[in-house]
Design an enzyme around this catalytic site. Structure first.
Site, short mmCIF file in Angstrom:
data_model
loop_
_atom_site.label_atom_id
_atom_site.label_comp_id
_atom_site.label_asym_id
_atom_site.label_seq_id
_atom_site.Cartn_x
_atom_site.Cartn_y
_atom_site.Cartn_z
N HIS B 61 0.82 -1.21 0.00
CA HIS B 61 0.00 0.00 0.00
C HIS B 61 0.85 1.26 0.00
O HIS B 61 1.94 1.30 0.58
CB HIS B 61 -1.04 0.00 1.13
CG HIS B 61 -0.50 0.08 2.54
ND1 HIS B 61 -0.32 1.28 3.19
CD2 HIS B 61 -0.14 -0.88 3.40
CE1 HIS B 61 0.13 1.04 4.41
NE2 HIS B 61 0.25 -0.26 4.57
N ASP B 176 6.16 1.75 7.15
CA ASP B 176 4.92 1.05 6.82
C ASP B 176 4.13 1.94 5.86
O ASP B 176 3.61 2.96 6.29
CB ASP B 176 4.12 0.81 8.12
CG ASP B 176 2.69 0.33 7.88
OD1 ASP B 176 1.90 0.41 8.83
OD2 ASP B 176 2.38 -0.12 6.76
N GLU B 204 -5.18 1.81 2.56
CA GLU B 204 -5.13 0.60 3.39
C GLU B 204 -5.33 0.98 4.85
O GLU B 204 -6.01 0.31 5.62
CB GLU B 204 -3.79 -0.12 3.19
CG GLU B 204 -3.69 -1.47 3.90
CD GLU B 204 -3.23 -1.37 5.35
OE1 GLU B 204 -2.81 -0.28 5.78
OE2 GLU B 204 -3.34 -2.38 6.06
N GLU B 205 -4.72 2.11 5.24
CA GLU B 205 -4.70 2.48 6.66
C GLU B 205 -6.07 2.83 7.22
O GLU B 205 -6.23 2.95 8.44
CB GLU B 205 -3.72 3.65 6.89
CG GLU B 205 -2.28 3.32 6.58
CD GLU B 205 -1.64 2.33 7.57
OE1 GLU B 205 -2.34 1.85 8.47
OE2 GLU B 205 -0.44 2.04 7.42
N HIS B 315 3.34 3.28 13.04
CA HIS B 315 2.33 4.35 13.07
C HIS B 315 2.72 5.51 13.98
O HIS B 315 1.86 6.12 14.62
CB HIS B 315 0.96 3.80 13.51
CG HIS B 315 0.31 2.95 12.46
ND1 HIS B 315 -1.04 2.70 12.44
CD2 HIS B 315 0.81 2.28 11.40
CE1 HIS B 315 -1.34 1.92 11.41
NE2 HIS B 315 -0.23 1.65 10.75
#
Lengths: 339, 349
Positions: B61, B176, B204-205, B315
């Site tokens: 992603h 990420d 995606e997140e 994150h």
């Protein structure tokens, strides 16, 4: 029929099928039904799909989930105890202290500290290993286990049955017997009928969607257990043990199509099958995902009333299963033709 | 490593992936066919030495976690919404906002998530983490009117770029899943054995939205998802809760909250890694979820596998990973490509 139901539940009890790991059970189911159908195969996510009838009408899809709740190992600690995560919704209070078994045959106890905080992260499985290394030699990270127990009947006329995972093996047994009865009777079918033994329902109806997409039925019916309120302090649900096959009006995942509901009611009246209405405010069944998988279709549910769902001792009434088998077979015999 | 730095430095969160997508297109152009779908996913097809009767997808992603301006307060501070960021990692940090006040000339506005000084907090408050709705971003002005000249609700906020190697590892924002994008780009830039699809997903997140569309569009026979996953391998965490270790190789998942991976597929992958002398580790915890959930269940579904890099402090402003792990993931993907018959039966044409 009663003997066959109990016999099948005993056979199914030889296999573990924690959600996501249904292959052993489904291989057994395939071996039982493959001579009673026109085709049986597995799809990419692992659903077992069985077909009776070839291009003889609009497609009907029955869906019964073959998975149960269970645990999956993610680590072993320094003292040799296995740490597990839940597969599906587990009622911790009734599961702590129970005998569990792994797919590879290793036995253990799922438990936690006596005065400890009862959460899944503080629970563990004791397999009698003295160290981390010995534990991981017996069971690997990623292996799954579930509670084990006996199948037994009890109560007046031995009409009540208890077994591990009546959710959803009582419906799996019923669907198997319906397949056999339908195939043997060689009715003049008005539909092409699919019976799906679906996977990963306990994780949110995951298997039913892909199955419904591939099959693309016009009529979809889920066969599952449903909660009842005939126990002390259990509230005001309508359906009860002993009142027959439940014709679902709704649950938390689906509002059943009224034409499907009236069709199933008509079939049960015409064939003198004991049935009752079912309304559930919580819980979901495959019908929810079938309804959302494609364009227009009619969905409904036929359920087996069951007490103590998701506990290690679920209880059902055998005659209700017989009603469910009869309702499935009779509805196929009559034919799903409504628009 | 420079390409990975460039990927991480770009600010592009869920819903405004065009910046990272444009950069990726520049890298892969000429090495594959590609198109952008209606919601912004970048779908690439690369010819291999051989055709395949089955469809294989490698998916990563493009979006990173970030923030969004929700409301401008009367005193000129901003209420920010979070896109995947926990409030516990933002207090006292500075971020910057991509301001679209003048759409012709995008500019960056700096801000601080101010926390009151410890001296002024009473005992109970000192241990509380304020929620996003109680936090305010200070952009250095004292009135709504001044703030409205600088930002517009809907503008995105980002952590500052901070990629650098340190010790044996690398640290940066957005590892990420720019690591995943890096792996896919390297595959596209090289020669591969079999025709394959490389998909760079959006959103995606915020719930694997982009991959729902790409899974439906492509309906692959098998999908390999390349991700960043959480590593809690630091002192003070129980051994059983460490999940995975930075530097111990690609992380292979048997389950997460979005997907239960077919155990036969997982063991084929771990055996292949062993055979190819590539280090690997399990994701030793069931948590999180990724685009595998879409490919497994959308339309008729398909078999899926997840291969991730162990990333500490996922994150947040700065995450930590091992570049050796990233290289091992690429090796593992090449091994999968060369040994595709292990995973799918196919007819060579």
């Amino acid at each position: 029929m009663k003997i066959q139901i109990i016999g099948l539940l005993n056979n199914l009890n030889e296999y573990l099928s924690p959600t996501g790991h249904e292959h052993n059970l489904l291989n057994f189911v395939k071996s039982v039904i493959q001579d009673y159908c026109d085709e049986s195969y597995f799809d990419p996510i692992g659903n077992l799909i069985v077909r009776i009838g070839t291009e003889c009408g609009d497609r009907v899809m029955f869906s019964t989930h073959a998975d149960t709740i269970g645990f999956i190992v993610y680590a072993a600690d320094d003292k040799g105890f296995l740490r597990v995560s839940n597969l599906g919704y587990i009622d911790l209070i009734s599961t702590i202290g129970r005998h569990v078994r792994f797919e590879n045959g290793v036995d253990g106890v799922f438990t936690c500290e006596k005065d400890g905080n009862k959460k899944i992260t503080t629970c563990y499985v004791d397999i009698g290993a003295p160290t981390k290394e010995e534990a991981l030699a017996m069971v690997s990270v990623g292996d799954t286990c579930s509670v084990v127990g006996d199948v037994y009947t009890f109560g007046k006329n031995s009409s009540f049955i208890s077994a591990p995972f009546l959710d959803n093996r009582i419906a799996v047994a019923s669907q198997i017997l319906a397949i056999k009865k339908l195939y043997e009777n060689k009715f003049d079918l008005k539909n092409e009928i699919y019976f799906v033994f679906s996977v990963q329902e306990e994780l949110g109806l995951r298997g039913a969607g892909p199955a419904a997409y591939s099959i693309n039925p016009k009529y979809g019916i889920s066969c599952d257990v449903t909660s009842v309120s005939d126990t002390p302090e259990s509230g005001n649900l309508f359906q009860k043990l002993g009142n027959g096959a439940c014709i679902k009006l709704m649950d938390a995942s689906v509002y059943c199509n009224d034409r499907m509901v009236s069709f199933l009611r008509t079939v049960s009246e015409d064939n003198k099958i004991k049935s009752q209405s079912e309304i559930l405010f919580a819980g979901g069944t495959d019908a929810g995902k079938i309804q959302q998988s494609r364009g227009s279709m009619f969905v409904g549910g036929i359920s087996i009333p069951t007490r103590y769902i998701h506990s290690p001792s679920e209880v059902a009434y055998i005659d209700d299963c017989i009603s469910v088998i009869d309702l499935i077979v009779s509805s196929c015999k009559t034919g799903f033709l409504f628009e | 490593m420079d390409l990975l730095k460039q990927l991480c430095d770009i600010c592009s969160s869920s819903g405004e992936e065009s910046y990272i997508r444009d950069f990726i297109i520049k890298q892969v152009s000429g090495h594959c066919d590609y198109y952008v779908d209606k919601i912004g996913n970048l779908i690439c097809f690369k010819k291999g030495k051989n055709s395949l009767s089955k469809k294989i997808v490698y998916s990563a992603h493009m979006d990173e976690v970030g923030f969004m301006v929700e409301r401008i307060e009367d005193d000129g501070t901003l209420v920010m919404g979070s896109i995947g960021v926990s409030p516990s990692v933002v207090g006292g940090k500075s971020i910057r906002i991509r301001s679209t006040v003048n759409p012709e000339k995008i500019k960056w506005i700096n801000g601080v998530f101010g926390l009151g000084p410890i001296h002024m907090l009473d005992k109970e408050k000192r241990n509380e983490v304020p929620l996003f709705k109680d936090l305010r971003l200070d952009i250095g002005v004292s009135s709504k009117k001044e703030a409205e000249k600088l930002v517009v609700p809907g503008d995105y906020g980002y952590f500052f770029n901070n990629f650098s190697p340190f010790g044996n590892y690398i640290k940066s924002k957005a590892l990420d899943d720019r690591i995943g994008c890096y792996v896919l780009i390297q595959m596209i830039l090289s020669e591969i054995e079999f025709d394959s699809w490389f998909v760079f997903c959006v959103m995606e997140e915020i719930g694997c939205k982009g991959s729902s569309a790409t899974a439906y569009e492509l309906k692959p026979d098998m999908a390999f998802i390349i991700e960043g996953t959480t590593a809690a391998d630091i002192d003070g965490t129980d051994d059983v809760s460490k999940v995975c270790y930075v530097g111990n190789g690609p992380v292979i998942s048997f389950a997460d909250r979005g997907t239960i991976y077919d155990p036969f597929c997982v063991s084929k992958l771990t055996s292949l890694a062993d055979k190819s002398n590539i280090p690997w580790q399990y994701k030793s915890f069931v948590s999180g979820g990724n685009d595998a959930r879409s490919y497994q269940r959308v339309a008729g579904g398909c078999k899926v596998l997840s291969i991730s890099a162990a990333v500490r402090y996922l994150h947040s402003q700065i995450s930590v990973a091992s570049f050796e792990d990233v290289k091992s993931i690429i090796s593992l993907c090449r091994s999968i490509d060369k040994n595709m018959s292990v995973f799918i039966s196919h007819d060579k044409t």
